[in-house]
Design a protein around this motif. Structure first.
Motif, mmCIF file in Angstrom:
data_model
loop_
_atom_site.group_PDB
_atom_site.id
_atom_site.type_symbol
_atom_site.label_atom_id
_atom_site.label_comp_id
_atom_site.label_asym_id
_atom_site.label_seq_id
_atom_site.Cartn_x
_atom_site.Cartn_y
_atom_site.Cartn_z
ATOM 1 N N UNK A 36 -36.335 -55.404 9.471
ATOM 2 C CA UNK A 36 -35.578 -56.697 8.814
ATOM 3 C C UNK A 36 -34.756 -56.397 7.812
ATOM 4 N N UNK A 37 -33.434 -56.583 7.833
ATOM 5 C CA UNK A 37 -32.519 -56.522 6.516
ATOM 6 C C UNK A 37 -33.111 -57.117 5.338
ATOM 7 N N UNK A 38 -33.477 -58.472 5.298
ATOM 8 C CA UNK A 38 -34.058 -59.058 4.251
ATOM 9 C C UNK A 38 -35.278 -58.312 3.738
ATOM 10 N N UNK A 39 -36.010 -57.875 4.669
ATOM 11 C CA UNK A 39 -37.221 -57.243 4.259
ATOM 12 C C UNK A 39 -37.122 -55.697 3.563
ATOM 13 N N UNK A 40 -35.915 -55.284 3.423
ATOM 14 C CA UNK A 40 -35.596 -54.105 2.615
ATOM 15 C C UNK A 40 -36.051 -54.112 1.120
ATOM 16 N N UNK A 41 -36.454 -53.294 0.597
ATOM 17 C CA UNK A 41 -36.812 -52.895 -0.891
ATOM 18 C C UNK A 41 -35.753 -53.199 -1.502
ATOM 19 N N UNK A 42 -34.521 -52.893 -1.090
ATOM 20 C CA UNK A 42 -33.318 -52.881 -1.842
ATOM 21 C C UNK A 42 -32.899 -54.397 -2.256
ATOM 22 N N UNK A 43 -33.341 -55.549 -1.458
ATOM 23 C CA UNK A 43 -32.768 -56.766 -1.388
ATOM 24 C C UNK A 43 -33.384 -57.563 -2.439
ATOM 25 N N UNK A 44 -32.967 -58.280 -3.109
ATOM 26 C CA UNK A 44 -33.592 -59.480 -3.916
ATOM 27 C C UNK A 44 -32.674 -60.596 -3.664
ATOM 28 N N UNK A 45 -33.533 -62.002 -3.381
ATOM 29 C CA UNK A 45 -32.956 -63.262 -3.288
ATOM 30 C C UNK A 45 -33.003 -64.065 -4.355
ATOM 31 N N UNK A 46 -31.979 -64.396 -4.998
ATOM 32 C CA UNK A 46 -31.995 -65.326 -6.488
ATOM 33 C C UNK A 46 -32.063 -66.568 -6.079
ATOM 34 N N UNK A 47 -33.185 -67.528 -6.250
ATOM 35 C CA UNK A 47 -33.354 -68.847 -6.009
ATOM 36 C C UNK A 47 -33.087 -69.505 -7.128
ATOM 37 N N UNK A 48 -32.288 -70.789 -6.628
ATOM 38 C CA UNK A 48 -31.685 -71.435 -7.997
ATOM 39 C C UNK A 48 -30.073 -71.317 -8.099
ATOM 40 N N UNK A 49 -29.469 -70.308 -7.411
ATOM 41 C CA UNK A 49 -28.198 -70.307 -7.423
ATOM 42 C C UNK A 49 -27.477 -69.310 -8.517
ATOM 43 N N UNK A 50 -26.101 -69.540 -8.507
ATOM 44 C CA UNK A 50 -25.194 -68.667 -9.360
ATOM 45 C C UNK A 50 -25.726 -69.064 -10.883
ATOM 46 N N UNK A 51 -25.595 -70.394 -11.054
ATOM 47 C CA UNK A 51 -26.050 -70.564 -12.586
ATOM 48 C C UNK A 51 -27.281 -70.016 -13.264
ATOM 49 N N UNK A 52 -28.397 -70.027 -12.201
ATOM 50 C CA UNK A 52 -29.518 -69.637 -12.538
ATOM 51 C C UNK A 52 -29.563 -68.009 -12.905
ATOM 52 N N UNK A 53 -28.930 -67.268 -11.980
ATOM 53 C CA UNK A 53 -28.630 -65.938 -12.047
ATOM 54 C C UNK A 53 -27.865 -65.461 -13.538
#
Length: 100
Positions: free
Chosen positions: A69-86
């Motif tokens: 799974x691409x999303x399960x790669x240790x390199x990947x982080x999903x920022x929840x909350x959008x651009x402003x939060x990031x």
């Protein structure tokens, strides 16, 4: 995505601003030098639908051996909350960590 990554001598940290990043993620994971991929402003409902109805978009078994799974790669982080939060949480120390 390829022109940006190829123009950099050694891309390591990549930020992706997209509501549906699976195709971009799959292509970025092909670059061995990339250590971290941060997905920002992801539409989680659209992502869930893509995973359900188009699972091939998340299949990285031909690219990486650690996980299919691409999303399960240790390199990947999903920022929840959008651009402003990031952007709010990105301190000056880490601003220059991103190559693209």
């Amino acid at each position: 995505i390829h022109p940006a990554l190829l123009s950099h001598t050694h891309p390591k940290n990549v930020a992706v601003f997209s509501d549906t990043p699976l195709l971009l993620l799959k292509e970025i994971l092909k670059y061995k030098s990339v250590e971290r991929i941060t997905l920002i402003d992801v539409d989680l409902e659209a992502l869930d639908a893509a995973l359900k109805y188009m699972p091939d978009l998340n299949d990285c078994s031909a690219i990486r051996t650690e996980t299919a799974s691409c999303l399960d790669s240790a390199q990947v982080e999903i920022i929840k909350g959008g651009l402003d939060t990031w952007l709010e949480n990105l301190d000056a120390e880490h601003e220059e960590d991103y190559d693209y």
